[in-house]
Design a protein around this motif. Sequence first.
Motif, PDB file in Angstrom:
ATOM      1  N   ASP A   1      11.864   5.498   4.538  1.00  0.00           N
ATOM      2  CA  ASP A   1      12.507   6.554   3.082  1.00  0.00           C
ATOM      3  C   ASP A   1      11.494   6.613   2.208  1.00  0.00           C
ATOM      4  O   ASP A   1      11.643   5.510   1.587  1.00  0.00           O
ATOM      5  CB  ASP A   1      13.886   6.106   2.788  1.00  0.00           C
ATOM      6  N   PRO A   2      10.612   7.609   2.198  1.00  0.00           N
ATOM      7  CA  PRO A   2      10.949   8.782   3.224  1.00  0.00           C
ATOM      8  C   PRO A   2      10.079   8.289   4.737  1.00  0.00           C
ATOM      9  O   PRO A   2       8.654   7.150   4.476  1.00  0.00           O
ATOM     10  CB  PRO A   2      10.123  10.066   2.755  1.00  0.00           C
ATOM     11  N   GLY A   3      10.629   8.945   5.474  1.00  0.00           N
ATOM     12  CA  GLY A   3       9.731   8.842   6.870  1.00  0.00           C
ATOM     13  C   GLY A   3      10.655   8.558   8.212  1.00  0.00           C
ATOM     14  O   GLY A   3      12.043   9.128   7.728  1.00  0.00           O
ATOM     15  N   MET A   4      10.152   8.159   9.045  1.00  0.00           N
ATOM     16  CA  MET A   4      11.065   8.282  10.206  1.00  0.00           C
ATOM     17  C   MET A   4      11.361   6.584  10.934  1.00  0.00           C
ATOM     18  O   MET A   4      11.037   6.258  10.072  1.00  0.00           O
ATOM     19  CB  MET A   4       9.888   8.566  11.425  1.00  0.00           C
ATOM     20  N   ALA A   5      12.539   6.846  12.031  1.00  0.00           N
ATOM     21  CA  ALA A   5      12.529   6.151  12.649  1.00  0.00           C
ATOM     22  C   ALA A   5      12.020   5.167  13.338  1.00  0.00           C
ATOM     23  O   ALA A   5      11.433   6.250  14.181  1.00  0.00           O
ATOM     24  CB  ALA A   5      14.305   6.176  12.952  1.00  0.00           C
TER      25      ALA A   5
ATOM     26  N   LEU B   1       0.818  -1.331  -0.454  1.00  0.00           N
ATOM     27  CA  LEU B   1      -0.044  -0.243   0.260  1.00  0.00           C
ATOM     28  C   LEU B   1       0.954   1.163  -0.058  1.00  0.00           C
ATOM     29  O   LEU B   1       0.216   2.944  -0.308  1.00  0.00           O
ATOM     30  CB  LEU B   1      -0.900  -0.102   1.126  1.00  0.00           C
ATOM     31  N   LYS B   2       2.187   0.933  -0.009  1.00  0.00           N
ATOM     32  CA  LYS B   2       3.241   1.946   0.147  1.00  0.00           C
ATOM     33  C   LYS B   2       4.537   1.969  -0.486  1.00  0.00           C
ATOM     34  O   LYS B   2       5.487   1.705  -0.138  1.00  0.00           O
ATOM     35  CB  LYS B   2       3.407   2.657   1.599  1.00  0.00           C
ATOM     36  N   PRO B   3       4.252   1.587  -1.845  1.00  0.00           N
ATOM     37  CA  PRO B   3       5.127   1.234  -2.933  1.00  0.00           C
ATOM     38  C   PRO B   3       6.262   2.161  -3.023  1.00  0.00           C
ATOM     39  O   PRO B   3       7.437   2.050  -3.423  1.00  0.00           O
ATOM     40  CB  PRO B   3       4.691   1.329  -4.377  1.00  0.00           C
ATOM     41  N   ASP B   4       6.142   3.288  -2.955  1.00  0.00           N
ATOM     42  CA  ASP B   4       7.203   4.372  -3.149  1.00  0.00           C
ATOM     43  C   ASP B   4       8.037   4.881  -1.423  1.00  0.00           C
ATOM     44  O   ASP B   4       8.464   5.571  -1.224  1.00  0.00           O
ATOM     45  CB  ASP B   4       6.523   5.987  -3.058  1.00  0.00           C
ATOM     46  N   THR B   5       7.831   4.294  -0.548  1.00  0.00           N
ATOM     47  CA  THR B   5       8.852   4.097   0.286  1.00  0.00           C
ATOM     48  C   THR B   5       9.307   2.406   0.645  1.00  0.00           C
ATOM     49  O   THR B   5       8.762   1.654   0.635  1.00  0.00           O
ATOM     50  CB  THR B   5       7.334   3.593   1.482  1.00  0.00           C
TER      51      THR B   5
END
Length: 328
Positions: free
Chosen positions: A284-288, A248-252
């Motif tokens: 990526d993109p996003g947080m740890a 559902l989040k193919p770009d992450t």
Amino acid sequence: MPGMFGPYPMLREASGTSWQPDITPLDGIHGMHGPWTLMWHGFATAVYDNQGGPRGASKTFSQSMLMVMAQRPLDTGTFGVRAMVSLDATMGKGGYPLLFQTGETADGRTPLIDRQHPHDLLMELAASYSHRLGPQDAVFGYFGLPGEPALGPPAFMHRFSGMDNPEAPLTHHWLDSTHITFGVLTVGYVRGNVKAEVSAFNGREPDQNRWNLEVRPIDSASARLSWNPTPQWALQISHGWLDSPELLKPDTSLKRTTASVSYQQDVANRPLQTTFAWGRNSKDPGMATDGFLLESAVRIGGATTLFGRAESVEKNELFHEEDNPLHG
């Protein structure tokens, strides 16, 4: 009996190419057929699950797994094959209720929240060959479709400390969610009680269709260092880069780092294992985000196990977008 991937006790081997303490009990049926060493191992459980509160639900379901392994000497090494299947898909695509669990999807459109997804029918179909270089040294190769890359501790249903717990860990997608990977190639080197290995694999999680075999390109990689300093201890540290793991989040994409330690000992002639594990997902993109797990199990009778688990996980996926209290 020697291991499938090197000159060490077979009891050391867990899921995929991972290691557990050398004295971990191994339940199963063993046999010989010519040069082949065979083992069958499995379980089936009936579970009633009642998760309370407005987010909870109840469900009666069955969990199951059957694993068949075979290995034989070949030249100066060992050739092995594994097959593992599960009928978890019979519980339905939505899996079972588990408060605060996240990961994967039931319909290809919305994420599973407060639910644990079922496993695929085919959990592992793998072949391996290890070549001895000396009394304590070996190199090996492992290919699975599906299989498990060199990333994380042994999968929870293969850890003695977690296998009798009917619920998956909330840290599953921080530690061992790659245990069903549709396309993985691992090569490694073993020297005594130390193993170094690297994997190339497909990083996408299984989709909502649990009965089929998915074939995907290799796009991700990982490395793991394992050390069993004594028969009672198993330690590992690993790091992987997963390309587009979520449907559902193919770009992450994400980087996953894990470390774990397992300790096995008999207490009053009863096997006890404790596992502590940490995992970090850096999107990526996003947080740890970090996840910590502490679990123990002691077998107090032939078919009776006392177990416990404590977890702390950072999650930012506990609400659907339209229900998120922080949205807007």
